[in-house]
Design a protein around this motif. Structure first.
Motif, PDB file in Angstrom:
ATOM      1  N   LEU A 164      -8.709  -2.155  -2.612  1.00  0.00           N
ATOM      2  CA  LEU A 164      -7.784  -1.044  -2.824  1.00  0.00           C
ATOM      3  C   LEU A 164      -6.398  -1.536  -3.236  1.00  0.00           C
ATOM      4  O   LEU A 164      -5.752  -0.941  -4.108  1.00  0.00           O
ATOM      5  N   LEU A 165      -5.934  -2.614  -2.616  1.00  0.00           N
ATOM      6  CA  LEU A 165      -4.600  -3.119  -2.914  1.00  0.00           C
ATOM      7  C   LEU A 165      -4.499  -3.724  -4.313  1.00  0.00           C
ATOM      8  O   LEU A 165      -3.408  -3.805  -4.879  1.00  0.00           O
ATOM      9  N   ARG A 166      -5.622  -4.143  -4.876  1.00  0.00           N
ATOM     10  CA  ARG A 166      -5.608  -4.735  -6.207  1.00  0.00           C
ATOM     11  C   ARG A 166      -5.654  -3.690  -7.321  1.00  0.00           C
ATOM     12  O   ARG A 166      -5.438  -4.014  -8.488  1.00  0.00           O
ATOM     13  N   LEU A 167      -5.926  -2.441  -6.976  1.00  0.00           N
ATOM     14  CA  LEU A 167      -5.982  -1.389  -7.990  1.00  0.00           C
ATOM     15  C   LEU A 167      -4.565  -0.981  -8.399  1.00  0.00           C
ATOM     16  O   LEU A 167      -3.647  -0.972  -7.578  1.00  0.00           O
ATOM     17  N   VAL A 175      -4.146   5.478  -5.821  1.00  0.00           N
ATOM     18  CA  VAL A 175      -5.015   4.685  -6.685  1.00  0.00           C
ATOM     19  C   VAL A 175      -6.245   5.515  -7.036  1.00  0.00           C
ATOM     20  O   VAL A 175      -6.614   6.447  -6.309  1.00  0.00           O
ATOM     21  N   ARG A 176      -6.857   5.154  -8.146  1.00  0.00           N
ATOM     22  CA  ARG A 176      -8.098   5.817  -8.557  1.00  0.00           C
ATOM     23  C   ARG A 176      -9.204   4.774  -8.637  1.00  0.00           C
ATOM     24  O   ARG A 176      -9.065   3.768  -9.340  1.00  0.00           O
ATOM     25  N   LEU A 177     -10.287   5.011  -7.913  1.00  0.00           N
ATOM     26  CA  LEU A 177     -11.403   4.086  -7.932  1.00  0.00           C
ATOM     27  C   LEU A 177     -12.068   4.104  -9.307  1.00  0.00           C
ATOM     28  O   LEU A 177     -12.444   5.180  -9.796  1.00  0.00           O
ATOM     29  N   LEU A 218      -1.399   5.199   2.392  1.00  0.00           N
ATOM     30  CA  LEU A 218      -0.274   5.638   3.219  1.00  0.00           C
ATOM     31  C   LEU A 218       0.346   4.492   4.007  1.00  0.00           C
ATOM     32  O   LEU A 218       1.547   4.507   4.299  1.00  0.00           O
ATOM     33  N   LYS A 219      -0.459   3.505   4.377  1.00  0.00           N
ATOM     34  CA  LYS A 219       0.036   2.353   5.131  1.00  0.00           C
ATOM     35  C   LYS A 219      -0.424   1.063   4.451  1.00  0.00           C
ATOM     36  O   LYS A 219      -1.280   0.335   4.977  1.00  0.00           O
ATOM     37  N   PRO A 220       0.138   0.769   3.276  1.00  0.00           N
ATOM     38  CA  PRO A 220      -0.309  -0.423   2.543  1.00  0.00           C
ATOM     39  C   PRO A 220      -0.063  -1.721   3.309  1.00  0.00           C
ATOM     40  O   PRO A 220      -0.789  -2.697   3.126  1.00  0.00           O
ATOM     41  N   SER A 225      -2.333  -6.575   5.790  1.00  0.00           N
ATOM     42  CA  SER A 225      -2.543  -7.491   6.915  1.00  0.00           C
ATOM     43  C   SER A 225      -4.029  -7.784   7.104  1.00  0.00           C
ATOM     44  O   SER A 225      -4.413  -8.909   7.442  1.00  0.00           O
ATOM     45  N   TRP A 226      -4.881  -6.786   6.869  1.00  0.00           N
ATOM     46  CA  TRP A 226      -6.319  -7.013   6.968  1.00  0.00           C
ATOM     47  C   TRP A 226      -6.814  -7.903   5.834  1.00  0.00           C
ATOM     48  O   TRP A 226      -7.585  -8.825   6.050  1.00  0.00           O
ATOM     49  N   ALA A 227      -6.343  -7.612   4.632  1.00  0.00           N
ATOM     50  CA  ALA A 227      -6.816  -8.364   3.465  1.00  0.00           C
ATOM     51  C   ALA A 227      -6.336  -9.807   3.500  1.00  0.00           C
ATOM     52  O   ALA A 227      -7.084 -10.737   3.177  1.00  0.00           O
TER      53      ALA A 227
END
Length: 234
Positions: A164-167, A175-177, A218-220, A225-227
């Motif tokens: 998601l963060l790379r989109l 973002v749009r998948l 909403l909380k990038p 932190s997870w990624a």
């Protein structure tokens, strides 16, 4: 699917690609020999896995997805190519001489089809082109090694957060998948129900909002932190 116009009457944007930039002028006719413009409609297949790899493509308009079908019939989309990108140029040098994947149009697409023989002759005549191709191949091999490590060591949540963060996002962080959720699950190596559960949990926790293909992050910082926990430094 229709081929029109020989390249002598068509745009030569492909020569602006980093792979060919600075190419000696006398090699231009070699590279573009028998090339043509191809117009395809959404869903058309440009080439199939296992077909003879006789042409590579330069995307002039639209998007092309490169995929394989898994043993259970799912589609695994490896990459989406956009205008200005080359597609299948490395397949022109594979010993088996076949396309390793399938290429399919996402919406209406215009591509420039270039011949394998022209690229091979240009490589022999201009060593700098061979070096550039080796650089591209080396970078891709390194990326695939990192991908294998990533998929074996990361959790489903880490993979989804990273994806998601790379989109590309708009000013509101939406973002749009580019893939359906079923395709995305296959791409991430998770079951579709696992992906659906993750998305639902993150919506409930206020990390994201949205549905189907459109999602607001909403909380990038939480996703990051997870990624980051499973990312390599280089």
């Amino acid at each position: 699917m229709t081929k029109t116009h020989k390249t002598v009457d068509s745009p030569v944007q492909v020569l602006e690609h980093s792979l060919f930039r600075g190419m000696p002028q006398d090699l231009t006719p070699v590279l573009l020999r028998d090339a043509a413009i191809l117009h395809v409609q959404s869903g058309d297949v440009l080439f199939r896995e296992g077909q003879d790899a006789v042409e590579y493509l330069y995307v002039l308009g639209g998007d092309i997805e490169v995929l394989r079908h898994t043993q259970d019939g799912q589609e695994r989309v490896f990459q989406i190519f956009q205008p200005g990108q080359l597609l299948a140029e490395t397949a022109m040098f594979m010993s088996h001489g076949r396309y390793p994947m399938e290429a399919r149009a996402r919406g209406d697409v215009i591509v420039q089809c270039l011949k394998r023989i022209g690229l091979q002759e240009a490589v022999q005549a201009w060593p700098e082109l061979a070096v550039r191709l080796l650089n591209r191949l080396s970078d891709r091999v390194y990326q695939r090694v990192n991908d294998i490590e990533w998929y074996s060591d990361s959790t489903a949540a880490q993979r989804l957060a990273d994806y998601l963060l790379r989109l590309p996002s708009d000013h509101a962080g939406t973002v749009r998948l580019p893939l359906t959720q079923r395709q995305l699950a296959t791409h991430l190596g998770v079951r579709p129900e696992t992906l659906s559960r993750l998305l639902a949990d993150w919506v409930a926790q206020g990390h994201i909002s949205g549905a189907r293909r459109d999602w607001a992050l909403l909380k990038p910082e939480q996703l990051a932190s997870w990624a980051q926990a499973a990312r390599r430094d280089f």
